[in-house]
Enzyme design. Sequence first.
Site, short mmCIF file in Angstrom:
data_model
loop_
_atom_site.label_atom_id
_atom_site.label_comp_id
_atom_site.label_asym_id
_atom_site.label_seq_id
_atom_site.Cartn_x
_atom_site.Cartn_y
_atom_site.Cartn_z
N GLU A 139 0.83 -1.21 0.00
CA GLU A 139 0.00 0.00 0.00
C GLU A 139 0.86 1.26 0.00
OE1 GLU A 139 -4.29 -1.20 1.71
OE2 GLU A 139 -2.86 -0.62 3.26
N ALA A 173 -6.11 -5.27 11.77
CA ALA A 173 -7.10 -4.42 12.44
C ALA A 173 -8.40 -5.18 12.61
CB ALA A 173 -7.32 -3.16 11.60
N GLN A 174 -8.76 -5.97 11.62
CA GLN A 174 -10.03 -6.70 11.64
C GLN A 174 -10.11 -7.65 12.83
OE1 GLN A 174 -12.62 -9.60 8.62
NE2 GLN A 174 -10.61 -8.90 8.01
#
Length: 397
Positions: A170, A313-314
């Site tokens: 990213e 994060a999930q």
Amino acid sequence: MSNIPKIVILGAGYGGILTALRLQKELNYNEADVTLVNKHDYHYITTHLHMPAAGTDNPENARVSISKLIDEFKIDFVKSTVVQIRPQDKKVILEDGTLSYDYLVIGLGGEPETFGIPGLGEHAMNIRSINSVRLIREHIEYQFARFKREPHRTDYLTFIVGGAGFTGIEFVGELSDRIPELCKQFDVDPALVKIYNIEAAPTALPGFDPELVQYGMDVLTKKGVTFRIGTAIKECSPEGVIVGEGEEIKSSTVIWTGGIRGNRLIEEAGFETMRGRVKVDEFLRAPGNDNIYIVGDNSLMFNPEGRPYPPTAQIAMQQGVVCAHNLVASIRNQPLKGFTFSNKGTVASLGKGEAIGIAFGKKYKGRVAAWLKKLIDIRYLFIIGGIPLVLRKGKFL
């Protein structure tokens, strides 16, 4: 003396903030004394940090004031740094005081894992916090300014990103979008700029769908990223990195995204750890400590195949919800709930208007995946702050 149980939450990352917000919702007034400790007075959206690091967004958009999220009548917020955890005394030592607890939630976040690579800890930068991304952004701009003064130093315009996991991919996507702007701003020939993404594993985004990985690499290659996959960084210095069998790549900018480990304070507290992470039980508790819960980057959980879940994060958000439920259940002498991870999908951005992802059992790429990424970010804002936070921050994500 008050007999109200004291709950102390260390860290306002994804796991810590979700634990606090769910406790705020589920506990009655005066049912427990809840204290949230964090070294900053804001929660930051880690999955958004690659953008301000590259300079394609403002760091302010990745952070949310904790006071805007919590109800101060239900949760005490303490801005301080944790120095020591003492499970045997049921105490947490802060830099400016001590807290005692009946129940402790540890969500202190991770630290960069350098795998013992010489020089990496000293000379590489990390995308780990608001302050670290500000440093990276300013450093990158500074390299262009330096090059204008020393045009023979093309190593100033060589950017090395170690690790091709989600953060690395990213970040190079955003950086490749930013480079043309910087070249225009500093009047630099874009052909002189090099972005290397170096990964020791045999593929970028290890464990992700191969077809989507190939699409992502093709997109980023067209944007100017050079991939060195299956190539390990052996050493890092102020002059660059040594890779493979002694090849040197000269660069003034090395950004390490190659992995994280748990927090050293957990090891120092005497918990049994693997790379600084505690293998928690099905209820998210530390072994032998029924009153200590561990979430996020600090916890270690295994999937049905016996492999550790990546610290995303999930998973931290889902742990926070179950952790809060179990704290309330403990206080009320009700049965605890076991944690089961429900994978909602994964999306990796590749820069402006491009992404790859898997969600709802389907593969997505290009603009559709980019929209999906935006929806995921907006959903998170809604979970922690409702419509007001979505209206305030949603347009930036």
